[in-house]
Each structure stands twice: as structure tokens, then as C-alpha cells.
Motif scaffolding. Sequence first.
Motif, PDB file in Angstrom:
ATOM      1  N   THR A  52       0.867  -1.181   0.000  1.00  0.00           N
ATOM      2  CA  THR A  52       0.000   0.000   0.000  1.00  0.00           C
ATOM      3  C   THR A  52       0.901   1.228   0.000  1.00  0.00           C
ATOM      4  O   THR A  52       1.646   1.457   0.962  1.00  0.00           O
ATOM      5  N   CYS A  53       0.854   1.989  -1.092  1.00  0.00           N
ATOM      6  CA  CYS A  53       1.756   3.127  -1.275  1.00  0.00           C
ATOM      7  C   CYS A  53       0.972   4.405  -1.578  1.00  0.00           C
ATOM      8  O   CYS A  53      -0.157   4.364  -2.083  1.00  0.00           O
ATOM      9  N   THR A  80      -3.353   0.112  -3.273  1.00  0.00           N
ATOM     10  CA  THR A  80      -2.946  -1.210  -2.765  1.00  0.00           C
ATOM     11  C   THR A  80      -2.955  -2.194  -3.930  1.00  0.00           C
ATOM     12  O   THR A  80      -3.922  -2.256  -4.694  1.00  0.00           O
ATOM     13  N   PHE A  81      -1.874  -2.988  -4.035  1.00  0.00           N
ATOM     14  CA  PHE A  81      -1.744  -3.917  -5.154  1.00  0.00           C
ATOM     15  C   PHE A  81      -0.833  -5.073  -4.744  1.00  0.00           C
ATOM     16  O   PHE A  81      -0.138  -5.008  -3.722  1.00  0.00           O
ATOM     17  N   VAL A  82      -0.855  -6.132  -5.549  1.00  0.00           N
ATOM     18  CA  VAL A  82       0.035  -7.267  -5.314  1.00  0.00           C
ATOM     19  C   VAL A  82       1.417  -6.890  -5.820  1.00  0.00           C
ATOM     20  O   VAL A  82       1.617  -6.655  -7.013  1.00  0.00           O
ATOM     21  N   ASN A 130       8.594   3.622   2.168  1.00  0.00           N
ATOM     22  CA  ASN A 130       7.727   3.558   3.347  1.00  0.00           C
ATOM     23  C   ASN A 130       6.320   3.075   3.015  1.00  0.00           C
ATOM     24  O   ASN A 130       5.347   3.464   3.668  1.00  0.00           O
ATOM     25  N   CYS A 131       6.238   2.236   1.973  1.00  0.00           N
ATOM     26  CA  CYS A 131       4.950   1.604   1.688  1.00  0.00           C
ATOM     27  C   CYS A 131       4.678   0.573   2.789  1.00  0.00           C
ATOM     28  O   CYS A 131       5.596   0.003   3.364  1.00  0.00           O
ATOM     29  N   LYS A 132       3.410   0.349   3.080  1.00  0.00           N
ATOM     30  CA  LYS A 132       3.048  -0.675   4.049  1.00  0.00           C
ATOM     31  C   LYS A 132       2.925  -2.009   3.333  1.00  0.00           C
ATOM     32  O   LYS A 132       2.136  -2.146   2.392  1.00  0.00           O
ATOM     33  N   LEU A 133       3.705  -2.985   3.779  1.00  0.00           N
ATOM     34  CA  LEU A 133       3.679  -4.305   3.163  1.00  0.00           C
ATOM     35  C   LEU A 133       2.887  -5.270   4.035  1.00  0.00           C
ATOM     36  O   LEU A 133       3.005  -5.259   5.259  1.00  0.00           O
ATOM     37  N   THR A 134       2.100  -6.101   3.395  1.00  0.00           N
ATOM     38  CA  THR A 134       1.282  -7.098   4.092  1.00  0.00           C
ATOM     39  C   THR A 134       1.505  -8.452   3.440  1.00  0.00           C
ATOM     40  O   THR A 134       1.501  -8.566   2.213  1.00  0.00           O
ATOM     41  N   ASN A 179      -7.981   4.710  -3.141  1.00  0.00           N
ATOM     42  CA  ASN A 179      -9.087   5.482  -2.589  1.00  0.00           C
ATOM     43  C   ASN A 179      -9.519   6.626  -3.494  1.00  0.00           C
ATOM     44  O   ASN A 179     -10.337   7.457  -3.101  1.00  0.00           O
ATOM     45  N   GLY A 180      -8.970   6.642  -4.704  1.00  0.00           N
ATOM     46  CA  GLY A 180      -9.438   7.641  -5.669  1.00  0.00           C
ATOM     47  C   GLY A 180     -10.474   7.066  -6.615  1.00  0.00           C
ATOM     48  O   GLY A 180     -11.156   7.797  -7.323  1.00  0.00           O
TER      49      GLY A 180
END
Length: 257
Positions: free
Chosen positions: A150-151, A169-171, A230-234, A252-253
Motif C-alpha cells: 500500500t503506497c 494497494t496492489f500485489v 515507506n509503503c506498508k507491506l502485508t 481510494n481515488g
Amino acid sequence: MTRRIIGVVLAIVLAVVGTAAVLVYVTSLKTTVEEGQKGVTVLVARARIPAGTSGTSIRSGGLTEEVVMPQSSLPDDVMINIGIEFDKLVVTSDVQPRQLLLKGMFGSQTKLSGGIAVPEKLMALSGKFEVEREVGGFVRPGSKIAVFSTCKVIDPAFKKKNETDRMATFVLLPKMEVLAVGAYGEDGQTSAQSADDRAKADAQGRVTLIVTIAASQQDAEKFVHATDLNCKLTLALLTDSSVVQVGGGIDNGTSLQ
């Protein structure tokens, strides 16, 4: 009188013969014991030798020392020296201080790198994850995972209109192999935090785990770039039948409005 003398002489002869027999037996027994306890000079580790250390490095680095041990107590493949045939081989697991060096401890250096097994033609790299982004701690060595990212998307017009950043958010990586979970400890073993430490950290809302994965150069570039941005990785656990598609994603756009 004559009979008495003969009896005395015979007794002396028998005593001498008996004593000689005992001496021969004792000498034979002592020789057998000594042969079984023959001292042999062998090599032991002077200090911990990390997995992946080559025979050349062990020999030139003075990582071993010689000790004398009973031959009967030694395994067949014990090493009395490190020959040139071991120069390009490496120890396949950590060798602890004072541990005997055995020929079976060595293997091809392509199997190990820095003490961790890395698939051929790939590399290992690590990231730190909050436990809730690591499937609650269920990710384990050998797990197959997908990495989501998520960037922030640079979109001044969106931010001006919505007073917030546009996030996508993407793979990022569809299918990766986990090599290790946890940090490399002082004892030379890969281990996560203790249960007590994790409980204390959880109470403060800061439980994190280090996950090491195998990646190609292209995948490693994506992983490092997303981390440095600083993207959030899951992480997501995969099964053999899991379907993961690269591309698309949501932000979110669009998708969330």
C-alpha cells in the motif's frame, strides 16, 4: 629326602611358570588396552564456525585447534587436517566451540550462503513486519506467501480536493518462499522473540517480526523499493490452489468511492 628335594624343585618350577604366564597375560591385556586407547590428534572448533564457512577460510583463519583423543572414541570421518579437497566446500551447519570437525559436515557451497539455505540463482532479503501484517505470526520458514503493498500515489489534485493522500494497494510479489522468521541470534541460531518479549511488545502495540524471503533480482528490487518508499507491506499465506493475479489493485481515488 630325595623325594622332598624333587617336590621343592617342582614347586619352584611351577611357580616360575605360573608367574611367567601371569606376566604374559597382563602384558597382552595392557597392550590391547593401550591399542584401544591410542591417542589421535584431531581438529576441534576454536570458536563457533558459522554455516557457509569454506574449508579454506577455516584453515587460514585459524578457526580450529588440535587436541588428542582416544582413537576408540572417535567416529570414522573425524578430521585430522583440512585437506585441499575441502577448500571449495563449506560447513552446512554451525559448528559449535570445541566440537569435533567431521568430513560429513562439509557440502557444496552453492547450497548455503551465510548460514541460510538459498535456492539456486536467487538471493535472500529480509523485511520487518508488524505481526498483524504477517498473518498473526503464522508465517513460517517454508511458507509460500504473496506480498501486498500500500503506497502513496502522487496526485496533488486529489489531495487538494479530498484533503488526504491518494493511496493504492496492489500485489507487489505474487508468490515468494519464506526462508526464515526471526533474527540471527548470538547463539548462531535463527530465532524470533521470546514469548515474554513478544507479550510485552504486544501490550505496547509494537510486535514486529523479521521475515526473510528468497527472491530474484527483479523481485528484490521491487521489495526494497517499496520498503524504502515507506509503503506498508502485508503478507498473505498461500496454498497450492491459491490464485494470485498481478496488476490492477485498488485505491481510494476510484474503488473506495
